[in-house]
Write a protein that holds these residues in place. Structure first.
Motif, PDB file in Angstrom:
ATOM      1  N   LEU A 121     -88.625 -43.467  72.650  1.00  0.00           N
ATOM      2  CA  LEU A 121     -88.722 -42.359  71.695  1.00  0.00           C
ATOM      3  C   LEU A 121     -88.072 -42.724  70.362  1.00  0.00           C
ATOM      4  O   LEU A 121     -88.498 -42.265  69.306  1.00  0.00           O
ATOM      5  N   VAL A 124     -90.764 -44.249  68.374  1.00  0.00           N
ATOM      6  CA  VAL A 124     -91.702 -43.229  67.874  1.00  0.00           C
ATOM      7  C   VAL A 124     -91.077 -42.508  66.673  1.00  0.00           C
ATOM      8  O   VAL A 124     -91.729 -42.291  65.640  1.00  0.00           O
ATOM      9  N   GLU A 125     -89.806 -42.164  66.798  1.00  0.00           N
ATOM     10  CA  GLU A 125     -89.140 -41.435  65.712  1.00  0.00           C
ATOM     11  C   GLU A 125     -89.005 -42.315  64.464  1.00  0.00           C
ATOM     12  O   GLU A 125     -89.149 -41.837  63.338  1.00  0.00           O
ATOM     13  N   ALA A 144     -96.075 -39.883  72.691  1.00  0.00           N
ATOM     14  CA  ALA A 144     -95.436 -38.750  72.005  1.00  0.00           C
ATOM     15  C   ALA A 144     -95.896 -37.434  72.619  1.00  0.00           C
ATOM     16  O   ALA A 144     -95.104 -36.495  72.776  1.00  0.00           O
ATOM     17  N   LEU A 148     -92.266 -36.472  73.332  1.00  0.00           N
ATOM     18  CA  LEU A 148     -91.544 -36.101  72.106  1.00  0.00           C
ATOM     19  C   LEU A 148     -91.120 -34.625  72.172  1.00  0.00           C
ATOM     20  O   LEU A 148     -91.918 -33.776  72.578  1.00  0.00           O
ATOM     21  N   GLN A 152     -89.507 -32.400  66.862  1.00  0.00           N
ATOM     22  CA  GLN A 152     -90.024 -33.635  66.269  1.00  0.00           C
ATOM     23  C   GLN A 152     -91.554 -33.634  66.256  1.00  0.00           C
ATOM     24  O   GLN A 152     -92.179 -34.111  65.317  1.00  0.00           O
ATOM     25  N   TRP A 153     -92.122 -33.111  67.349  1.00  0.00           N
ATOM     26  CA  TRP A 153     -93.587 -33.107  67.433  1.00  0.00           C
ATOM     27  C   TRP A 153     -94.175 -32.221  66.334  1.00  0.00           C
ATOM     28  O   TRP A 153     -95.131 -32.608  65.662  1.00  0.00           O
TER      29      TRP A 153
END
Lengths: 233, 288
Positions: A121, A124-125, A144, A148, A152-153
Motif C-alpha cells: 500500500l 500505491v500511496e 487498491a 486501499l 485514500q481511495w
C-alpha cells in the motif's frame, strides 16, 4: 479457462517478434530460477531483464500501439515468475524508472506470495502522490480496490478527475463508490468549485456521483457509453 | 515558419530547468526528440541521494512532461565534473551502474573536466570505463575555462580509455578547439547560446569549413541565459547560407540519431500532443 496471467502471456507472445519472443522465454525461465542467484554477484538476471524490457520487447509492425502495453505485460510476467519477497518488490519500485514502477503496481494483485499489505500500500500511496497519470491509473487497479482505505481511495478518484484519468481505469469503481455518501459530498463540492470558476465539470464526475448516490446500480460496468451519457446530465 | 517536414533532435538540453511554454515552442519549431544530460543544478548538491532523486526525475517525470508536448525524451547520466570534486558526492559513482541499465539512458554524461583537478581525472576515467562496459556512448563536456588545454588533456584520457572515438561526443566546441577535436575522430558538439560559446552564424561558418559529418548542434538550454530554439535558428541560418534541407536534416536529426542510436535505446515514437488525451491532462490543466 485461462488465468489472467496465462491470457496475458498468450496475448503478448502473439504480438512479439521472433527475437522478442525468444528474449521473453529466456527472461521467464531465468526468473523462475530467481531463488538460486548469489546476491553478491550483482543484479540477478531476471531483474536485468525486468529493467531492460523496453528495448527487448518489440512487437511486430501490425501490432504497434495496441494495448495492453507489451512492455508492461512482459514486466508483470517476469515479476510474477520471479516471485520476489516484499522487500525485493519495494526495492524494485523505489529504484525503478516510471515505467518500471508502473509495472510493479500492475503486478501487485498477481504476486505469489502476495506482498505484505502495508508495504504494498505504501507503493500505491507513493504513486497516488505523483502527477504522472500513468502511475496514478496503475495505482488504482485491483490491489487498491481490495486494500486501499476509504479516505485514500476517495482522494484517488478526485485525483483522476483533476488529472484527466478516465474513471474507467479505476478497478471496482461501481462497488466501492456505491452508496458512499462522503464521496458524493466530495464530488459535489468539486463540481461546485469548477462551476464557480466557469470551468467545465469533468464528464466522468456525473457517473461517479450517480453511483455514490445510489442512483445507478452497481452491477453496471462503466463503459465509454456510460460516460458519454453522464456528460449530458 | 519551419517547413512542415522539419524535424529537430536537440542532443543536449536541460529541460528540468525549462517551462511547459518552452516545450510547446520547441514542438512548434520542429523539435521532436531531445537528450537531457544530467548536470550541475546551479546550487551544489551535498549528498548522493540528491543525485538519485534527480536521476529518477530524468527517468520519470521529465519524459512524462515531454510526451505531453509530442517530444521524445532521453537522458545521459553521470557524476558531473564540478561535483566530482566534493567527496560527499563520490558514492554516486558506485550507484551509476544500476542507473546506466535503464531504458531511457542513451549515454554516460556529462563527464569531462571543469577545473582539471585530480578528482576530476579519477571521475572521468571511471565513467569512461562505465561507458565501455555498458556499451554506451559518452558525452564529454569540454571546460569553459582554459578550453584548449582542457581539450588536449581530455583527448589523452580518451585515448587511454579504450572507448572508440565514434562513441564519444566532445561538446561545447568552438573555432579554437574544432580542429583537434575533428582530428580525434570523435563527434563534434556545438552549444549555441544567445551571447556566449557559439551563435548560429559562427556555427554556419564552421559547417562550411568542416562539413556536416559528425556534427551535433545543441541549445544546451538550462537555468542560465539560453534559448531552447537555438537549434531551429541554426537550421534557418544554414538554409539562408545555401545549405539545403537535407543538410539541415543531417545535422539536426540524423547525426544525433546516429550518435545516441549507438546505445540501442532510442525510442522516437512520441505521438503528437493532440493525440495525448488521458496521458496529457495533468500538466495541460495545470496539475493541482
Amino acid at each position: 479457462m485461462l488465468t489472467p496471467l496465462a491470457s496475458l502471456r498468450t496475448g503478448l507472445e502473439l504480438r512479439l517478434t521472433a527475437d522478442a519472443r525468444a528474449w521473453l522465454h529466456l527472461a521467464l525461465s531465468e526468473a523462475a530460477d530467481a531463488g538460486e542467484h548469489d546476491q553478491a554477484r550483482g543484479l540477478p538476471p531476471w531483474e536485468r531483464h525486468f529493467v531492460t524490457a523496453g528495448r527487448r520487447c518489440h512487437t511486430t509492425q501490425q501490432q504497434q500501439g495496441s494495448s495492453p502495453d507489451p512492455v508492461d505485460a512482459a514486466r508483470v510476467l517476469i515479476l510474477h515468475a520471479a516471485a520476489p519477497g516484499t522487500d525485493a518488490v519495494v526495492a524494485l519500485y523505489r529504484r525503478g524508472s516510471a515505467d518500471e514502477r508502473r509495472a510493479v503496481l500492475l503486478a501487485l494483485p498477481h504476486l505469489d506470495p502476495p506482498p505484505a499489505a502495508g508495504a504494498a500500500l505504501g507503493l500505491v500511496e507513493d504513486a497516488l502522490r505523483t502527477n504522472d497519470t500513468r502511475l496514478v491509473a496503475a495505482a488504482l487497479g485491483p490491489y487498491a480496490a481490495a486494500h486501499l482505505d476509504a479516505h485514500q481511495w476517495r482522494h484517488g478518484i478526485l485525483k483522476c478527475l483533476f488529472t484527466g484519468v478516465p474513471l474507467a481505469a479505476v478497478t471496482g469503481l461501481e462497488h466501492r463508490a456505491a452508496g458512499d455518501g462522503e464521496l458524493a459530498r466530495m464530488l459535489e463540492d468539486y463540481a461546485r468549485e469548477r462551476t464557480a470558476a466557469g470551468r467545465a465539470v469533468p464528464e466522468d464526475l456525473g457517473h461517479a456521483l450517480r453511483l455514490a448516490r445510489f442512483d445507478e446500480t452497481p452491477a453496471r460496468p462503466a463503459s465509454p457509453q456510460d460516460r458519454a451519457e453522464g456528460s449530458e446530465s | 515558419m519551419p517547413s512542415p517536414t522539419r524535424r529537430i533532435f536537440d542532443p543536449h538540453i536541460h529541460m528540468t530547468s525549462r517551462t511547459t511554454d518552452d516545450y510547446a515552442a520547441m514542438y512548434d519549431a520542429g523539435v521532436r526528440a531531445l537528450v537531457e544530460p544530467s548536470f550541475w543544478l546551479g546550487q551544489p548538491r551535498t549528498s548522493p541521494a540528491s543525485f538519485y532523486d534527480y536521476f529518477d526525475s530524468l527517468l520519470g517525470w521529465e519524459p512524462f512532461r515531454a510526451a505531453q508536448y509530442g517530444i521524445a525524451h532521453h537522458c545521459t547520466l553521470a557524476l558531473n565534473p564540478k561535483e566530482a570534486n566534493d567527496p560527499r558526492c563520490l558514492p554516486v559513482l558506485d550507484e551509476l551502474p544500476r542507473y546506466l541499465l535503464k531504458d531511457g539512458v542513451v549515454a554516460v554524461g556529462e563527464i569531462g573536466y571543469d577545473a582539471m583537478t585530480p578528482a576530476e581525472d579519477t571521475a572521468l576515467a571511471a565513467q569512461l570505463e562505465l561507458a565501455r562496459t555498458h556499451e554506451l556512448p559518452a558525452l564529454v563536456h569540454t571546460p569553459h575555462r582554459d578550453k584548449a588545454a582542457g581539450l588536449a588533456r581530455t583527448l589523452d584520457v580518451l585515448r587511454e580509455s579504450g572507448l572508440p572515438p565514434a562513441s564519444v561526443a566532445l561538446d561545447h566546441l568552438n573555432e579554437t578547439t574544432v580542429g583537434p577535436a575533428a582530428d580525434s575522430g570523435c563527434w563534434l558538439g556545438f552549444s549555441i547560446y544567445p551571447d556566449t560559446k557559439m551563435d548560429p552564424d559562427r556555427m554556419v561558418r564552421i559547417l562550411r569549413v568542416h562539413g556536416t559529418e559528425r556534427v551535433l548542434v545543441n541549445s544546451a538550454a538550462d537555468w542560465g541565459r539560453s534559448d531552447p530554439l537555438k537549434t531551429a535558428h541554426v537550421a534557418d541560418a544554414m538554409l539562408a547560407a545555401g545549405f539545403d534541407e537535407d543538410d539541415v536534416d543531417q545535422v539536426l536529426w540524423r547525426n544525433p540519431v546516429a550518435f545516441y542510436g549507438r546505445s540501442g535505446r532510442l525510442r522516437l515514437d512520441a505521438t503528437a500532443p493532440e493525440a495525448q488525451l488521458f496521458e496529457g491532462n495533468s500538466i495541460l490543466r495545470g496539475g493541482e
